[in-house]
Design a protein around this motif. Structure first.
Motif, PDB file in Angstrom:
ATOM      1  N   TYR A  50       0.842  -1.197   0.000  1.00  0.00           N
ATOM      2  CA  TYR A  50       0.000   0.000   0.000  1.00  0.00           C
ATOM      3  C   TYR A  50       0.875   1.244   0.000  1.00  0.00           C
ATOM      4  O   TYR A  50       0.649   2.180  -0.767  1.00  0.00           O
ATOM      5  N   VAL A  51       1.877   1.268   0.879  1.00  0.00           N
ATOM      6  CA  VAL A  51       2.788   2.417   0.938  1.00  0.00           C
ATOM      7  C   VAL A  51       3.481   2.597  -0.405  1.00  0.00           C
ATOM      8  O   VAL A  51       3.594   3.718  -0.907  1.00  0.00           O
ATOM      9  N   LYS A  52       3.931   1.506  -0.991  1.00  0.00           N
ATOM     10  CA  LYS A  52       4.609   1.600  -2.287  1.00  0.00           C
ATOM     11  C   LYS A  52       3.711   2.277  -3.321  1.00  0.00           C
ATOM     12  O   LYS A  52       4.172   3.073  -4.132  1.00  0.00           O
ATOM     13  N   ASP A  53       2.409   1.969  -3.276  1.00  0.00           N
ATOM     14  CA  ASP A  53       1.466   2.596  -4.196  1.00  0.00           C
ATOM     15  C   ASP A  53       1.300   4.090  -3.929  1.00  0.00           C
ATOM     16  O   ASP A  53       0.925   4.834  -4.832  1.00  0.00           O
ATOM     17  N   TYR A  54       1.548   4.519  -2.704  1.00  0.00           N
ATOM     18  CA  TYR A  54       1.326   5.914  -2.312  1.00  0.00           C
ATOM     19  C   TYR A  54       2.576   6.773  -2.318  1.00  0.00           C
ATOM     20  O   TYR A  54       2.485   7.994  -2.219  1.00  0.00           O
ATOM     21  N   GLU A  55       3.761   6.196  -2.432  1.00  0.00           N
ATOM     22  CA  GLU A  55       4.986   6.994  -2.319  1.00  0.00           C
ATOM     23  C   GLU A  55       5.046   8.141  -3.323  1.00  0.00           C
ATOM     24  O   GLU A  55       5.424   9.264  -2.971  1.00  0.00           O
ATOM     25  N   GLN A  60       4.510  14.023  -4.405  1.00  0.00           N
ATOM     26  CA  GLN A  60       3.793  15.083  -5.110  1.00  0.00           C
ATOM     27  C   GLN A  60       3.092  16.030  -4.145  1.00  0.00           C
ATOM     28  O   GLN A  60       3.086  17.251  -4.353  1.00  0.00           O
ATOM     29  N   ILE A  61       2.513  15.504  -3.075  1.00  0.00           N
ATOM     30  CA  ILE A  61       1.870  16.364  -2.077  1.00  0.00           C
ATOM     31  C   ILE A  61       2.896  17.310  -1.461  1.00  0.00           C
ATOM     32  O   ILE A  61       2.652  18.515  -1.334  1.00  0.00           O
ATOM     33  N   GLN A  62       4.071  16.780  -1.101  1.00  0.00           N
ATOM     34  CA  GLN A  62       5.109  17.651  -0.531  1.00  0.00           C
ATOM     35  C   GLN A  62       5.513  18.719  -1.536  1.00  0.00           C
ATOM     36  O   GLN A  62       5.641  19.893  -1.188  1.00  0.00           O
ATOM     37  N   ALA A  63       5.702  18.336  -2.790  1.00  0.00           N
ATOM     38  CA  ALA A  63       6.085  19.303  -3.824  1.00  0.00           C
ATOM     39  C   ALA A  63       5.010  20.369  -4.018  1.00  0.00           C
ATOM     40  O   ALA A  63       5.312  21.561  -4.128  1.00  0.00           O
TER      41      ALA A  63
END
Length: 183
Positions: A50-55, A60-63
């Motif tokens: 799941y984390v791998k799918d969200y990394e 992108q959110i941080q950017a």
């Protein structure tokens, strides 16, 4: 070690964490992010699919929100003896390989996960400038980025940055269970 985790209630202050080692080689505490208007703490790890799918979405959110005073901090609390892929050297490798632009911390003694009450990876806790919990839950509603209908974390960040109430402050997180130490 048996941890008794209780989910941090909305409206509560961010639990302190101290001296957690980051993949950038520095140590951080909650106070290290005092200059940021919004702090997003995400319990994460290396091995969870799941984390791998969200990394990529986390990057992108941080950017997208960094210039608006938002800091994303990922914390890996998994038991590295049972899950060697979650050990610190592997975290460093993964952060570099995946181009993490956020802070990725190791919670080796699992005190942070106990204080926050996170139950899975990824599990999100969003705090405002006063470090009051305004949102908790999931990043969005689908592991498949092309199927997202509810960008929950982005909506919550937008609400907090605007100074208003969070439209949906509590969502159900989903992912891999956090792997607690057995000693």
């Amino acid at each position: 070690m048996e941890l008794v985790c209780s989910l941090l209630p909305l409206g509560e202050a961010a639990p302190k964490f101290e001296n957690l080692l980051s993949t950038d080689g520095r140590r951080y505490s909650l106070d290290s992010f005092g200059d940021r208007n919004v702090l997003v703490v995400i319990f994460s790890c290396n091995h969870c699919p799941y984390v791998k799918d969200y990394e990529g979405r986390m990057v992108q959110i941080q950017a997208d929100y960094s210039s608006r005073g938002v800091q994303l901090v990922a914390i890996n609390s998994n038991d590295e003896s049972a899950y060697p892929e979650d050990a610190y050297p592997e975290m460093v490798r993964r952060a570099k390989e995946r181009g993490f632009n956020f802070v990725y911390l190791r919670d080796a003694d699992q005190k942070a996960v106990e204080a926050y009450g996170a139950v899975c990876t990824p599990h999100v806790f969003l705090f405002d400038a006063e470090r009051v919990l305004r949102y908790r839950g999931r990043i969005d509603d689908s592991r498949d980025a092309s199927r997202v209908r509810s960008p929950d974390l982005r909506n919550a960040i937008d609400d907090v940055v605007r100074g208003g109430p969070v439209r949906v402050p509590d969502t159900k997180p989903f992912g891999c269970s956090i792997k607690l130490s057995q000693d």
